[in-house]
Write an enzyme that holds these catalytic residues in place. Structure first.
Site, short mmCIF file in Angstrom:
data_model
loop_
_atom_site.label_atom_id
_atom_site.label_comp_id
_atom_site.label_asym_id
_atom_site.label_seq_id
_atom_site.Cartn_x
_atom_site.Cartn_y
_atom_site.Cartn_z
N ASP A 9 0.86 -1.18 0.00
CA ASP A 9 0.00 0.00 0.00
C ASP A 9 0.89 1.22 0.00
O ASP A 9 1.88 1.29 0.74
CB ASP A 9 -0.97 -0.01 1.18
CG ASP A 9 -0.28 -0.15 2.53
OD1 ASP A 9 -0.09 0.88 3.22
OD2 ASP A 9 0.03 -1.29 2.91
N GLU A 100 -8.21 4.37 11.55
CA GLU A 100 -7.25 4.19 12.64
C GLU A 100 -6.98 5.53 13.30
O GLU A 100 -7.43 6.58 12.83
CB GLU A 100 -5.94 3.61 12.10
CG GLU A 100 -5.29 4.50 11.03
CD GLU A 100 -4.02 3.91 10.46
OE1 GLU A 100 -3.11 3.61 11.27
OE2 GLU A 100 -3.93 3.76 9.23
#
Length: 308
Positions: A9, A100
């Protein structure tokens, strides 16, 4: 578990070229597209172009700042979808929600309210025609999200971060696997192969494109059922076209090639630096493939050499 493919990613912290990741063995890339309600990854377009140039599969993700706000979650999702469409992210791929702690995103609210907001975000993306998934650390998911609700709604769709060490890791050690239901991807390191990029391993087949239609072949002459033995008839039905060699790929002797069946579904892996007898060839998923065994064993010609 149906799949084991490396994925990276990338965000603005990573380079625009995906070539080094491809050489290391990555097959999929998840590009950060957006964050909050206004941030757009300035490198996304170039990273996507390089992903395609390296023949890697592409997904996208959004970094959330909505916490447990349903209304803001919906707005961020619409922003993300709009950008994903402008970037031409295929609707056969995943839009991931990165939820997150960081950049103002507050996770320490009630599990109920957090999950409600997350589901509101995912619904917008899903209703736009994309596959959807949720990313976060194992601790956050266990403490602040009702992952059972997420998985019940969208199936195996969790992308979970859990590292054995903060140092470089090249290959996942499954002794440290974060056992949870519904994990599609495990992010096992923040420094994969020393490339300063997150390393992930897929646990689910994320690429499920339907097989391309096989090109029609000219009709072959029929074997008479009134002449020849059964063994001779079966032999006549086979098309033997030589042998093929599967070389070591990307400089990695541990790299393996995944076979397909005749309908385009992925099957087992085979080792490189091996030779195989060819029984037939045809186009599967738009790729020229050689049959090296039964109908479950077709290898893309792009991984082969010395066909003769």
């Amino acid at each position: 578990m149906a799949s084991r493919e490396y994925a990276v990613d990338v965000a603005a912290y990573q380079p625009t070229s995906m070539s080094a990741y491809k050489r290391a063995g990555a097959r999929q890339v998840i590009v950060k597209a957006t964050e909050g309600l206004g941030y757009i990854n300035p490198k996304a377009s170039a990273q996507i172009e390089s992903t395609h140039a390296n023949h890697m599969y592409l997904h996208a993700y959004h970094f959330a700042t909505f916490g447990n706000s349903v209304s803001r979650a919906k707005m961020e999702a619409k922003f993300f979808v709009s950008r994903a469409e402008k970037l031409n992210i295929s609707k056969k791929r995943y839009l991931w929600l990165d939820w997150e702690t960081g950049d103002g995103n507050v996770v320490v609210n009630s599990t109920y309210s957090n999950t409600k907001a997350i589901l509101a975000f995912m619904k917008i993306c899903h209703d736009a025609g994309y596959k959807v998934g949720l990313y976060s650390g194992a601790y956050v998911l266990r403490q602040y999200v009702d992952t059972a609700k997420i998985v019940k709604k969208y199936g195996t769709c969790l992308w979970v971060a859990s590292y054995a060490t903060m140092d470089r890791i090249d290959n996942p050690n499954f002794n440290y696997f974060p056992s949870m239901n519904g994990i599609a991807i495990w992010q096992f390191t923040q420094n994969w192969c020393g490339l300063s990029v997150d390393g992930n391993i897929t646990l689910k087949e994320l690429i499920t494109d339907s097989a391309d239609k096989v090109q029609k072949k000219a009709p072959s002459s029929k074997v008479s059922h009134d002449s020849g033995t059964e063994k001779e008839r079966k032999g006549a039905e086979k098309k033997v076209t030589g042998t093929v060699y599967v070389p070591i790929l990307y400089g990695n002797p541990n790299y393996k090639v995944r076979l397909l069946d005749s309908k385009g579904h992925y099957q087992k892996y085979i080792n490189t630096n091996t030779s195989w007898k060819i029984w037939d060839e045809k186009t599967i998923r738009g790729m020229k493939c050689y049959k090296i065994g039964n109908d479950q064993q077709w290898i893309p010609a792009k991984f082969c050499s010395n066909h003769g």
